[in-house]
Design a protein around this motif. Sequence first.
Motif, PDB file in Angstrom:
ATOM      1  N   GLU A   1       0.951  -1.124   0.165  1.00 16.18           N
ATOM      2  CA  GLU A   1      -0.134   0.141   0.113  1.00 16.18           C
ATOM      3  C   GLU A   1       0.885   1.272   0.181  1.00 16.18           C
ATOM      4  OE1 GLU A   1      -2.661  -0.199   3.319  1.00 16.18           O
ATOM      5  OE2 GLU A   1      -3.437  -1.936   2.641  1.00 16.18           O
TER       6      GLU A   1
ATOM      7  N   PRO B   1     -13.235   8.290  -1.313  1.00 20.99           N
ATOM      8  CA  PRO B   1     -13.413   8.965  -0.325  1.00 20.99           C
ATOM      9  C   PRO B   1     -14.780   9.713   0.272  1.00 20.99           C
ATOM     10  CG  PRO B   1     -12.118  10.180  -1.712  1.00 20.99           C
ATOM     11  CD  PRO B   1     -12.551   9.115  -2.566  1.00 20.99           C
TER      12      PRO B   1
ATOM     13  N   THR C   1       2.427   5.011   0.995  1.00 24.02           N
ATOM     14  CA  THR C   1       2.627   5.710   2.095  1.00 24.02           C
ATOM     15  C   THR C   1       2.403   7.004   1.842  1.00 24.02           C
ATOM     16  OG1 THR C   1       4.800   5.784   1.753  1.00 24.02           O
ATOM     17  CG2 THR C   1       4.316   4.021   3.068  1.00 24.02           C
ATOM     18  N   HIS C   2       2.273   7.586   0.508  1.00 27.09           N
ATOM     19  CA  HIS C   2       2.111   8.955   0.333  1.00 27.09           C
ATOM     20  C   HIS C   2       1.051   9.232  -0.560  1.00 27.09           C
ATOM     21  CE1 HIS C   2       3.266  12.932  -1.380  1.00 27.09           C
ATOM     22  NE2 HIS C   2       4.157  12.970  -0.436  1.00 27.09           N
ATOM     23  N   PHE C   3       0.402  10.400  -0.425  1.00 26.85           N
ATOM     24  CA  PHE C   3      -0.945  10.577  -1.192  1.00 26.85           C
ATOM     25  C   PHE C   3      -0.537  10.574  -2.679  1.00 26.85           C
ATOM     26  CE2 PHE C   3       1.021  14.847  -0.949  1.00 26.85           C
ATOM     27  CZ  PHE C   3       0.602  15.610  -2.010  1.00 26.85           C
ATOM     28  N   ARG C   4       0.388  10.922  -3.149  1.00 20.16           N
ATOM     29  CA  ARG C   4       0.994  11.125  -4.395  1.00 20.16           C
ATOM     30  C   ARG C   4       0.727   9.658  -5.231  1.00 20.16           C
ATOM     31  NH1 ARG C   4       5.214  10.134  -8.261  1.00 20.16           N
ATOM     32  NH2 ARG C   4       5.160  11.808 -10.037  1.00 20.16           N
ATOM     33  N   GLU C   5       1.249   8.725  -4.657  1.00 20.57           N
ATOM     34  CA  GLU C   5       1.119   7.467  -4.944  1.00 20.57           C
ATOM     35  C   GLU C   5      -0.206   6.883  -5.022  1.00 20.57           C
ATOM     36  OE1 GLU C   5       3.571   6.193  -6.772  1.00 20.57           O
ATOM     37  OE2 GLU C   5       4.700   7.954  -6.413  1.00 20.57           O
ATOM     38  N   ASP C   6      -0.949   7.076  -4.008  1.00 27.62           N
ATOM     39  CA  ASP C   6      -2.236   6.711  -3.731  1.00 27.62           C
ATOM     40  C   ASP C   6      -3.039   7.236  -4.976  1.00 27.62           C
ATOM     41  OD1 ASP C   6      -4.399   5.394  -2.418  1.00 27.62           O
ATOM     42  OD2 ASP C   6      -5.102   7.217  -1.347  1.00 27.62           O
ATOM     43  N   PHE C   7      -3.130   8.518  -5.463  1.00 22.91           N
ATOM     44  CA  PHE C   7      -3.566   9.287  -6.300  1.00 22.91           C
ATOM     45  C   PHE C   7      -3.210   8.734  -7.578  1.00 22.91           C
ATOM     46  CE2 PHE C   7      -3.964  12.875  -9.474  1.00 22.91           C
ATOM     47  CZ  PHE C   7      -5.232  13.369  -9.247  1.00 22.91           C
TER      48      PHE C   7
ATOM     49  N   SER D   1      -8.220  12.386 -12.286  1.00 24.04           N
ATOM     50  CA  SER D   1      -9.448  12.464 -11.548  1.00 24.04           C
ATOM     51  C   SER D   1     -10.460  13.419 -11.970  1.00 24.04           C
ATOM     52  CB  SER D   1      -8.935  13.363 -10.155  1.00 24.04           C
ATOM     53  OG  SER D   1      -8.344  14.580 -10.503  1.00 24.04           O
TER      54      SER D   1
END
Length: 104
Positions: free
Chosen positions: A75, A102, A77-83, A89
């Motif tokens: 998973e 979300p 750890t940084h919002f950039r990778e989650d995005f 978007s």
Amino acid sequence: MARAFTPKVVTANDLLEGDVIYLTADDRWSRDLTEAELITDEAHAQLRLLDAESQPSTIVGAYLADAVAGNNGPEPTHFREDFRRTGPSNYRHGKQETSPQPQV
């Protein structure tokens, strides 16, 4: 004193389609982060990155991204990778349609 190595995954973009992809332990590229190889050794991470960079006919922009072990695989750890793993978007189809959204 040296800092502890943070686990990583090798990520890039598919050369032809532009999708975010991840290198798996069996040397495949997957669009699913949970299939990515979670690398816990710094030297091994650098070797895997070199392997990825040697595939310019398949991928572009390979790099190591911080990750943690999750219940279903790595998973971010940084919002950039989650995005990045959910795709652009500005429209609702493909990954955006199937990803948990979300609560607003």
